[in-house]
Design a protein around this motif. Sequence first.
Motif, PDB file in Angstrom:
ATOM      1  N   ALA A 134     -25.210 -39.209  11.048  1.00  0.00           N
ATOM      2  CA  ALA A 134     -24.324 -38.126  11.490  1.00  0.00           C
ATOM      3  C   ALA A 134     -24.423 -37.962  12.996  1.00  0.00           C
ATOM      4  O   ALA A 134     -24.926 -36.955  13.497  1.00  0.00           O
ATOM      5  CB  ALA A 134     -24.701 -36.825  10.778  1.00  0.00           C
TER       6      ALA A 134
ATOM      7  N   GLU B 187     -37.308 -27.423  19.588  1.00  0.00           N
ATOM      8  CA  GLU B 187     -36.151 -27.603  18.692  1.00  0.00           C
ATOM      9  C   GLU B 187     -35.900 -29.096  18.470  1.00  0.00           C
ATOM     10  O   GLU B 187     -36.346 -29.935  19.243  1.00  0.00           O
ATOM     11  CB  GLU B 187     -34.915 -26.924  19.285  1.00  0.00           C
ATOM     12  N   CYS B 188     -35.144 -29.391  17.426  1.00  0.00           N
ATOM     13  CA  CYS B 188     -34.930 -30.783  17.034  1.00  0.00           C
ATOM     14  C   CYS B 188     -33.835 -31.439  17.875  1.00  0.00           C
ATOM     15  O   CYS B 188     -32.780 -30.856  18.087  1.00  0.00           O
ATOM     16  CB  CYS B 188     -34.552 -30.848  15.565  1.00  0.00           C
TER      17      CYS B 188
ATOM     18  N   ILE C  86     -23.461 -34.669  14.848  1.00  0.00           N
ATOM     19  CA  ILE C  86     -24.356 -33.522  14.673  1.00  0.00           C
ATOM     20  C   ILE C  86     -25.597 -33.705  15.539  1.00  0.00           C
ATOM     21  O   ILE C  86     -26.019 -32.805  16.262  1.00  0.00           O
ATOM     22  CB  ILE C  86     -24.717 -33.372  13.183  1.00  0.00           C
TER      23      ILE C  86
ATOM     24  N   LYS D 232     -24.832 -32.779  18.988  1.00  0.00           N
ATOM     25  CA  LYS D 232     -24.762 -31.332  19.230  1.00  0.00           C
ATOM     26  C   LYS D 232     -26.176 -30.792  19.466  1.00  0.00           C
ATOM     27  O   LYS D 232     -26.412 -30.005  20.386  1.00  0.00           O
ATOM     28  CB  LYS D 232     -24.106 -30.635  18.031  1.00  0.00           C
TER      29      LYS D 232
ATOM     30  N   CYS E 299     -40.015 -32.041  17.580  1.00  0.00           N
ATOM     31  CA  CYS E 299     -40.575 -31.598  16.285  1.00  0.00           C
ATOM     32  C   CYS E 299     -41.923 -32.217  15.988  1.00  0.00           C
ATOM     33  O   CYS E 299     -42.865 -31.562  15.594  1.00  0.00           O
ATOM     34  CB  CYS E 299     -39.642 -31.998  15.153  1.00  0.00           C
TER      35      CYS E 299
ATOM     36  N   TYR F 292     -33.363 -38.864  13.660  1.00  0.00           N
ATOM     37  CA  TYR F 292     -32.805 -40.097  13.085  1.00  0.00           C
ATOM     38  C   TYR F 292     -31.450 -39.855  12.437  1.00  0.00           C
ATOM     39  O   TYR F 292     -30.788 -40.803  12.033  1.00  0.00           O
ATOM     40  CB  TYR F 292     -33.777 -40.683  12.072  1.00  0.00           C
ATOM     41  N   ILE F 293     -31.011 -38.561  12.305  1.00  0.00           N
ATOM     42  CA  ILE F 293     -29.682 -38.391  11.690  1.00  0.00           C
ATOM     43  C   ILE F 293     -28.606 -38.944  12.624  1.00  0.00           C
ATOM     44  O   ILE F 293     -27.443 -39.063  12.259  1.00  0.00           O
ATOM     45  CB  ILE F 293     -29.378 -36.931  11.291  1.00  0.00           C
ATOM     46  N   LEU F 294     -29.038 -39.310  13.824  1.00  0.00           N
ATOM     47  CA  LEU F 294     -28.255 -40.154  14.721  1.00  0.00           C
ATOM     48  C   LEU F 294     -27.578 -41.281  13.933  1.00  0.00           C
ATOM     49  O   LEU F 294     -26.439 -41.660  14.187  1.00  0.00           O
ATOM     50  CB  LEU F 294     -29.223 -40.733  15.743  1.00  0.00           C
ATOM     51  N   VAL F 295     -28.300 -41.781  12.927  1.00  0.00           N
ATOM     52  CA  VAL F 295     -27.813 -42.955  12.202  1.00  0.00           C
ATOM     53  C   VAL F 295     -26.666 -42.601  11.251  1.00  0.00           C
ATOM     54  O   VAL F 295     -25.704 -43.344  11.133  1.00  0.00           O
ATOM     55  CB  VAL F 295     -28.970 -43.614  11.416  1.00  0.00           C
TER      56      VAL F 295
ATOM     57  N   LEU G 215     -37.599 -41.499  20.432  1.00  0.00           N
ATOM     58  CA  LEU G 215     -36.370 -41.018  19.807  1.00  0.00           C
ATOM     59  C   LEU G 215     -35.848 -39.794  20.550  1.00  0.00           C
ATOM     60  O   LEU G 215     -34.666 -39.693  20.862  1.00  0.00           O
ATOM     61  CB  LEU G 215     -36.630 -40.706  18.328  1.00  0.00           C
TER      62      LEU G 215
ATOM     63  N   GLY H  70     -32.180 -33.942  17.001  1.00  0.00           N
ATOM     64  CA  GLY H  70     -31.220 -34.622  16.124  1.00  0.00           C
ATOM     65  C   GLY H  70     -31.864 -35.798  15.422  1.00  0.00           C
ATOM     66  O   GLY H  70     -31.425 -36.236  14.369  1.00  0.00           O
TER      67      GLY H  70
END
Lengths: 1129, 131, 293
Positions: free
Chosen positions: C201, C191-192, C204, C207, C152, C196-199, C230, C194
């Motif tokens: 979620a 496409e993303c 998700i 995925k 991103c 920092y939502i690693l932290v 990242l 994931g």
Amino acid sequence: MVEKKTKNQKRIGVFVCHCGINIAGTVKIDEVLRRLKDYPSIAVVKDHQYCCSDPGQNLIKETIVKEKLDGVVVACCSPTLHEPTFRKAAASTGINPYLCEIANIREQCSWVTEDKDKATEKAVKIIKTMVKKVQYDEPLTPISVPITKRAMVIGAGVAGIQAALDIANAGYETILVEKNPSIGGHMAQLSETFPTLDCSQCILTPKMVEVKQHPNIKLFSYSEVKGVSGYVGNFKVKVKKKTRYILPTKCNGCGDCAIACPVSVINEFDAGLSKRKAVYRPFPQAVPNIFTIEKKGISPCRVACPAGVNAHGYVALIAAGKYQEALDLERQANPFASVCGRVCNHPCESNCNRNQVDKPIAICSLKRFIADYELKKGRQLPPPVEKVKFDKVAIIGGGPAGLACAYFLAKKGYPVTIFEALPELGGMLITGIPEFRLPRPAIKADIDYILAHGIDVKTNQTLGKDFTIEDLFNRGYKAVFLATGASKGLKLGVPGENLSGVYQVLDFLRFVNLKTKDLTTEVNGKRVAVIGGGNAAVDAARTALRLGAKEVSIIYRRSRREMPANEWEIEEAEKEGVKIVYLSGPTKILGKDNKVIGIECQKMELGPPDATGRRMPIPIPKSEFTVETDIVILAVSQAPDTSLFPDLEKTRWGAIVVNPDNMMTSQEGIFAGGDLVSGPATVIEAVAAGRKAAEGIEMYLEGEELKPAEKPNPEIAQFTPEEYALFKKEPRAEMPKIPLTERKSFKEVELGFSEEEAKREAQRCLNCSVCCECMECVKACEAEAIDHNLKDESEEFEIGSLVLATGYEVLDKKILGPYGNGKYPDVIDGLQFERILSASGPTSGEVRRPSDGKVPKRVVFVQCAGSRDPENYMPYCSKVCCMYTAKHALLYKHRVHDGEAIIFYIDVRTGGKGFEEFYKRATDEGVIYIRGKVSKIFEQNGKVTVWGADTLTGKKVELDCDMVVLATAMVPTPQTKTLATILKTALDEQGWLVEAHPKLRPVETMTAGFYLAGAGQGPKDIPEAVAQASAAASKVVALFSQKELQHAPIIAGVDDDLCSGCGLCVGVCPYQARELELKEDGKTKKIKVVEVLCEGCGACSAACPSGAAQQKNLTDEQIQAMVKAGLEE
Amino acid sequence: MLEKNSNKEIISLIEELSGQKISDCFQCGSCTAGCPVAFAMEPVPSQAIRMLQLGMVQEVLNSEGIWLCAACNVCGTRCPRGVDYAKISDALRALVLRSKKNRVEPDKISKDLIYDAPQQAFIAGFRKFVG
Amino acid sequence: MRYPYYPGCTLYTKAKNLDRCARQSAQILGFELQELETWNCCGAIYSTVTDDLAAQVGPIRNLVQARKMGNSLVTLCAACYNVLLRSHNFLFAPGNEKTRKRLLEFLEEPYDENMKVLHYLEVLKNDIGWDKIKVKVKKNLKGLKVAPYYGCLLLRPAEELKFDDPDNPKVMDELMATLGAEPIDFPFKGECCGGYILVNAPDIALKCSKTILDSIIAAGAECVITSCPLCQYNIDNQQKLIREKSPGFKKIPVFYFTQLLGLALGLEGEILALDNHYVDPKPLLIQKGLING
């Protein structure tokens, strides 16, 4: 008409309109009335709710009569709205309409502020200025002008067709101009039409035919409007008729030409889903039913060839499998197919546009293929050409130049004799080029072909020894062509050149090629050094290797880049083991007891470019080094031996001087060409020289006075970088060669293409110029309708009115990044799907996807692809997509019964008769609608995946499917833009034509006499376009129904007493309305105004130094008075 | 529903903090369609914006969805009306965090993750999830 | 040529290989990355909250430092690039004059608009040029099928970064082609992962990583390149968990683009840091004859 009164005597009535609250809401009417009551020459001030209403107008009329007014100011909306209304009202009471003026206190006052006091103040000022104007106004009468009762319609889609038919049926002559080869527009591409699902072509073609047969319609298809002048009722329009290279009168549309044509290009009528020929008819029902040859300049390969061989032509013919035709075409310009197919330096390939994509077409090797192919399948030599001429021509020298010259003369029927010094013909071909590059049979093949045309050959005839030029003339030859070549090897000018073991390259090669001296023992196991960087040097080196030399090196003064030898030959030489020593120049050949033992060289560095453009080698002091060798071959350069031609003029370096236009030497009747003139050059250049000489000799013998060869600068066919980016990379066919292990013999190294390889390679051709001018169509056309020399024509028409029906295009999906930039074959646009559905389309109506022809079982339709997207694409709604997508889905389900049709939409807009019902029908028949805009489309593992959403359930929707149809936005055609500039008519920011008023004048433009029809004005469906077309037509007819037109009298006059006849105004007038003429005295000049042409722009009055040019009812005096009034406190 | 007027202030605050005009959204759903985590979001971006349009601010602030946005910016890049949901959800999270409600408690993060993952993950995470 | 250079926290620790190869390759290509004398964390993610000035101070402080050394700042980590560039834009966005004044007064340092925040890839493409790089290639990566993964932060918001076409990015593809490798096109380049939502979620985030990897493998790539620590973590290390969840999953090595650049330019051994990977890339490189076993 009231008799003229001086300004202050006028009785002026002011009528202030409330315009509901539009004005009264902001302007304090009472105060306005109060403040104007006593203003000079205002007789009466009244107000009314709506002055434009019937009672409002009556109030004005009655007041005029009652108060005996002779001037009126109505303070209301913009004059463009109601000036005519009130002037008519005023006129009905008997006062001159031009004494009634509008004070705009709405658009310019009440609408632009909320401050009531300021608004009131401004209203008063505006009215005062207009009162002043009326004070000075003079009664005027309109000027009447004639009308040319002939209409023109631009664009022959359904709208243009309808407009043209309606005007024509009203009895007026109509000129219909269409840019494409056929009329019909996009509607001809559609399958069925919503909501009735009747076949588009079936309802359109009758109209197309009607156009063709209508006595009042003149159709100009494949034509463009290039210029317009004049004014309403009297326009002059220039139309360019692009040539089809086919005579409409003769073409009967049989299509034989297209069958014969070898060039296939993208078919735009099938929206790129199929191919068509360079000579084509967009579709079978085309009107007119004529074929068109598409040309885009000349292909670069053709321009590059010194001999003017039509490379594009024979490549295209090979691609089409017409090998003999290809060879025949090649031989029209060059009889050495077999030879040049092997050893040509092929500038055509260096100039091939395919270089911009990947690698050039292997044009040269393709030429070899057709030559070999002819031999392989056993050829029939042509019969001798009948000798229709009597002047004998002698050709001295049987090399490529001489043979070529003989060939072209023999073809013309001249008796030709070749005198050759050697026992056999071929010149440098047989003496200079080794057999592993050019085997004897290959040379013989071409020579046999040439001689077959009936040429007399005398070998072992050496000029100067066996005969002289004089003899020839005495023996009755009328012209002589000298082509004795350049075979005198030049020396290096360093010590030791006479040592044994030193060879001139041409001697060395000749000994080997003609086997006149066996060098094997001499070379075998020895070290050989060749000095020079040309093809001869490389040939000698490779020959030495084959003679068994244990070590062969080439010593060259410059670097690899400057080496004149063909790159590909150098590579082969290196592969075979030749070492190349760059940037080294020999200073001395070292010998021991008169035998070579080595060369002393000096390192070089490259300086500035010299005359030849190559960087000059500069010796590096004290950089001497020695190359040990047993044999030295000097391959520096060769010069012609011109000692035999003492009395011919020569150049500084001893070549024969000729007139480049006919190759004649300084002596009449003696011509020369080839290396003798050019110095050492290529075979193809020799052929070119031979051909030119043949033409020169013919001109000379026929006594034609010499016409200088015209320097043609053809428009070379090119593509844009974007276009280049679209071509798929395809590997260039590799020339099969014998393995290095077999390179010890003189066996030919290159083996030539197989038929499959050749065909595939030829099909890589980009067909830069589309038509390749192979002339197969001319042969095929029994009607003799084809003429490749036809030129564009242009014609001017006088017309009274013009209808613009320029139509639309669909947005190019290449700019839709998230939807794959058009890179996925199974993501198509609506127009492409129309073609797939259409019975006359690429799949003849079967729904098959482009990538692999499979029947798609699930199709996703994506609406608003580029529409309703102000951030990224088009801000507007394209209006037709909702319905045609419903139609697509429905038709798909009718064709593929077990198919799934899914539509992503933002809103479904079904405003239109029967539209909502049609939408329901689609859902009834199982089409699935999902409310959400698609964000991303991609193709992987043979599946197309669509990322959408269903906003109604709030879920992201990820769908795999077999094909996607994008409802791409409707956009204006680029031609609309050009046309608008030509016609000086307005476009909106998206490029659609702008109507005069969005509600009240939807089919008119701002230019009187120009009307709008169809999607050129904005997205529309067929019924709308047709309705608008008829409306535009009736506007034209209404215009034509008048006897003459009224031309506003607000024009610039001239005061003869003041006019000095300086003529400044003539220059500034954009309408040619002013002319200088002699006064009665016959000396001084004065201005004459052509009132009909004057548009009242005022440029002249601004320019006039003496104030003689004055605008009626806008005189300087008047304007000053108005300004004063405006500034009064 | 339609508590818009009662929530005028907070909605204009959200618009101010995000620099986005919520009424610009015409609910085409392309933000949801392109969102890499929409499958797990509740509500999805287009719905969240819709709820704000209708004034359902508390529901959105209390929702789980706003915490899943990875700020990948696909929604904003493709939005036909130039509404950037990434910015809106950033503002929404800020509002929650500023009311001293941590989303993630740093000391509760697994040790392995802290050992493996690049620190930028945590810095970013804490900035988005810790008040 | 000398460029002020901002490594960022991760490049000093977990992403050494991204940093070192870049510096060494720069030397070979004839330019120098001159590290800022003092620098601090960029914040790792750009805060779009308009009044969140605290979040702007960090990145802007770095910009100010760089401005002292020149008029451009080069970064390697996509996140740093994204944050620094957007902070610069924030300062000079119309209507932000007051805010700018406040921030710069707070930092007590001068700063102006004539500052270019560049990503290393931009330097390679625009300042050095592919042709110049081509001639410097020692080890042609011929036959290596590389999937360039952009993620991103290099691409979006496109109208702000103006780095590359967000839907069809090319610059890393061009770089790989220049080095002789075969860039593999695949639909998830941007496409993303994931992020920092690693932290909060991890499942998700996982995925997201898997979808991208699946597409890369389906496209026939042999390895992946990234430009962000990242992304690197989510695409490389997360393969561990992916394999636990779906045993059939076939591992694929993930490089920083600078590692392949360095390799092609002739860097060797330690400097390439080929051991800092979860999926060991050496077997692939050995098989391709690019390093010795």
